[in-house]
Design a protein around this motif. Structure first.
Motif, short mmCIF file in Angstrom:
data_model
loop_
_atom_site.label_atom_id
_atom_site.label_comp_id
_atom_site.label_asym_id
_atom_site.label_seq_id
_atom_site.Cartn_x
_atom_site.Cartn_y
_atom_site.Cartn_z
N PRO A 63 0.87 -1.34 -0.05
CA PRO A 63 0.04 -0.03 0.06
C PRO A 63 0.96 1.41 -0.12
CG PRO A 63 0.02 -0.84 2.27
CD PRO A 63 0.70 -1.87 1.31
N MET A 64 0.06 2.29 -0.54
CA MET A 64 0.71 3.67 -0.54
C MET A 64 1.02 4.21 0.94
SD MET A 64 2.44 6.01 -2.19
CE MET A 64 2.13 5.81 -3.92
N THR A 65 2.04 4.69 1.45
CA THR A 65 2.07 5.37 2.81
C THR A 65 2.00 7.05 2.49
OG1 THR A 65 4.36 5.59 3.02
CG2 THR A 65 3.56 3.40 3.57
N VAL A 66 1.58 7.45 3.59
CA VAL A 66 1.49 8.76 3.55
C VAL A 66 2.92 9.48 3.20
CG1 VAL A 66 1.39 9.20 5.97
CG2 VAL A 66 0.26 11.00 4.31
N GLN A 67 3.93 9.08 4.06
CA GLN A 67 4.98 9.47 4.06
C GLN A 67 5.72 9.28 2.55
OE1 GLN A 67 4.09 7.02 6.19
NE2 GLN A 67 4.10 7.98 8.16
N THR A 68 5.49 8.25 1.85
CA THR A 68 6.06 7.97 0.50
C THR A 68 5.26 9.03 -0.42
OG1 THR A 68 6.61 5.64 0.82
CG2 THR A 68 6.35 6.51 -1.32
N PHE A 69 3.93 9.23 -0.24
CA PHE A 69 3.04 9.97 -1.05
C PHE A 69 3.76 11.63 -0.98
CE2 PHE A 69 -0.60 12.98 -1.95
CZ PHE A 69 -0.85 12.42 -2.84
N LEU A 70 4.08 11.89 0.06
CA LEU A 70 4.31 13.36 0.38
C LEU A 70 5.77 13.54 -0.15
CD1 LEU A 70 2.78 13.99 3.88
CD2 LEU A 70 1.81 14.70 1.82
N ALA A 71 6.59 12.74 -0.12
CA ALA A 71 8.10 12.76 -0.25
C ALA A 71 8.53 12.59 -1.64
CB ALA A 71 8.87 11.84 0.76
N SER A 72 7.64 11.92 -2.42
CA SER A 72 8.06 11.62 -3.84
C SER A 72 7.19 12.01 -4.85
CB SER A 72 8.08 10.24 -3.90
OG SER A 72 8.40 9.74 -5.15
N ASP A 73 7.66 12.82 -5.84
CA ASP A 73 6.83 13.14 -7.32
C ASP A 73 6.55 11.91 -7.89
OD1 ASP A 73 6.98 15.92 -6.47
OD2 ASP A 73 8.63 16.48 -7.90
N GLU A 74 7.63 10.97 -7.83
CA GLU A 74 7.18 9.89 -8.84
C GLU A 74 6.07 8.87 -7.98
OE1 GLU A 74 6.92 7.00 -11.34
OE2 GLU A 74 7.75 8.83 -11.68
N ALA A 75 6.26 8.88 -6.65
CA ALA A 75 4.85 7.90 -6.08
C ALA A 75 3.68 8.98 -6.47
CB ALA A 75 5.33 8.06 -4.46
N ARG A 76 3.68 10.17 -6.22
CA ARG A 76 2.45 10.76 -6.50
C ARG A 76 1.85 10.60 -7.82
NH1 ARG A 76 5.17 14.51 -3.14
NH2 ARG A 76 5.43 15.92 -4.82
N ARG A 77 2.80 10.59 -8.80
CA ARG A 77 2.57 10.29 -10.21
C ARG A 77 1.74 8.96 -10.59
NH1 ARG A 77 7.08 13.82 -11.65
NH2 ARG A 77 8.55 11.95 -11.63
N ARG A 78 2.56 8.09 -9.79
CA ARG A 78 2.02 6.70 -9.91
C ARG A 78 0.72 6.34 -9.38
NH1 ARG A 78 6.01 4.42 -7.53
NH2 ARG A 78 5.38 4.14 -5.60
N TYR A 79 0.56 7.11 -8.20
CA TYR A 79 -0.72 6.99 -7.43
C TYR A 79 -1.82 7.57 -8.24
CZ TYR A 79 -4.36 7.63 -3.91
OH TYR A 79 -5.41 7.44 -3.27
N TRP A 80 -1.83 8.71 -8.69
CA TRP A 80 -2.71 9.53 -9.65
C TRP A 80 -2.90 9.05 -10.82
CZ3 TRP A 80 -6.19 12.16 -7.33
CH2 TRP A 80 -5.72 13.19 -6.45
N ALA A 81 -1.75 8.43 -11.49
CA ALA A 81 -2.03 7.65 -12.66
C ALA A 81 -2.64 6.59 -12.50
CB ALA A 81 -0.67 7.74 -13.51
N GLY A 82 -2.49 5.70 -11.70
CA GLY A 82 -3.28 4.45 -11.39
C GLY A 82 -4.69 4.64 -10.79
N GLY A 83 -4.96 5.62 -9.97
CA GLY A 83 -5.84 5.83 -9.58
C GLY A 83 -7.03 6.54 -10.41
N HIS A 84 -6.47 7.18 -11.43
CA HIS A 84 -7.30 7.91 -12.40
C HIS A 84 -7.69 6.59 -13.46
CE1 HIS A 84 -8.98 10.78 -15.17
NE2 HIS A 84 -8.28 10.29 -16.19
N LEU A 85 -6.87 5.70 -13.88
CA LEU A 85 -7.26 4.69 -14.58
C LEU A 85 -8.19 3.97 -13.96
CD1 LEU A 85 -3.79 3.94 -15.93
CD2 LEU A 85 -5.46 4.90 -17.17
N GLY A 86 -8.24 3.76 -12.72
CA GLY A 86 -9.18 2.72 -12.24
C GLY A 86 -10.45 3.42 -11.60
N TRP A 87 -10.53 4.79 -11.68
CA TRP A 87 -11.48 5.39 -10.71
C TRP A 87 -12.88 5.20 -11.20
CZ3 TRP A 87 -14.13 10.33 -12.36
CH2 TRP A 87 -15.19 10.86 -11.46
#
Length: 289
Positions: A63-87
């Motif tokens: 799972p995505m942790t809040v620490q990773t989400f806040l610290a990494s542009d790449e993690a946020r890109r991965r989260y938002w791209a994947g979330g958008h595709l599945g939304w």
């Protein structure tokens, strides 16, 4: 919101046997009491939303942790791209027999409401009105700089505008977060707050984050208005669920646990039922109506 019609108990899934004696015993524990309900991912698996744990869960899902989400542009890109595709697939999921049974319990006064660890909104869509979404909701997005709140649809439109190349897979296979695994995030433009250009985050409690104190107080208030606790579809591995169990134990409330697999609270339960919530909850609702 339209009111769903009452549904007959669902037939057990192929290969499953409804544990009638256990359901009857659980009903005896709950009968005549006002019930608070705590639900987890197991109630939504019959709606096509997978869980992190238990039957059918991904073996290696991290799972995505809040620490990773806040610290990494790449993690946020991965989260938002994947979330958008599945939304859209995630939001197209429909309430199942378990959700509808809990709505019926609330409608008839058997239940005082639902505390849910899920972020899919299916209890509300089933008609339940007293719902505390302990871990937040995927329906809204927050700006971490100015506090502006956006609908997920508005953020999706922004992602579409800035990433027209991003195409949905033909056969969507959702992950437990309601996202899919994108083939690439190269060139993905992150959504930003349209007020201050700040960082956006879905209004959900990430792993490593605490449930907001005010929201937990709402859950405590709902539990305080009831005199029994029914857990449905939660392994209770996440501490927020155990905190609710502890509040119930302090008051000596009867505890019934419905889950396919053993949970952390089974040793404290007055009664347990090993079964699918989509099978057991409608049967319980019939017993208690």
């Amino acid at each position: 919101m339209s009111t769903p019609s009452a549904q007959a108990p669902a037939a057990p899934h192929d290969g499953d046997v409804l544990p009638a004696a256990d359901v009857s015993r659980a009903a005896d524990v709950l009968r005549g009491r006002r019930i608070a309900v705590l639900t987890g991912a197991g109630i939504s698996t019959d709606s096509g939303i997978p869980a992190y744990r238990g039957v059918g869960a991904p073996a290696t899902r991290t799972p995505m942790t809040v620490q990773t989400f806040l610290a990494s542009d790449e993690a946020r890109r991965r989260y938002w791209a994947g979330g958008h595709l599945g939304w859209r697939t995630f939001t197209a999921a429909q309430p199942n027999e378990g959700h509808r049974a809990l709505f019926e319990m609330e409608r008839t006064g058997v239940s005082g409401g639902v505390i849910t660890q899920n972020v899919d909104g299916l209890h509300l869509r089933a008609g339940s009105s007293r719902v505390v979404e302990l871990h937040g909701t995927m329906r809204t997005v927050l700006c971490l700089r100015c506090g502006q709140v956006f609908s997920r649809g508005a953020v999706a439109a922004q992602i579409d505008e800035h990433n027209p190349w991003l195409t949905r897979p033909e056969n969507i296979v959702l992950n437990p977060d309601g996202d899919v695994s994108p083939e690439t995030t190269a060139g993905f433009v992150l959504p930003v707050c349209t007020v201050c250009d700040g960082m956006l985050k879905p209004d959900v409690v990430f792993f490593g984050e605490f449930v907001p104190a005010g929201r937990f107080r709402l859950a405590e208030s709902l539990l305080a208005s009831c005199d029994a606790l029914l857990v449905a579809g939660s392994s209770l591995v996440v501490n927020s669920g155990i905190r609710i169990i502890e509040r119930a134990r302090r008051r000596g409330l009867p505890l019934v646990v419905v889950n396919l697999e053993p949970t952390r609270a089974d040793a404290w339960a007055t009664a347990t039922v090993a079964g699918r919530t989509g099978d057991v909850l409608p049967a319980l609702q019939e017993f208690l109506s």
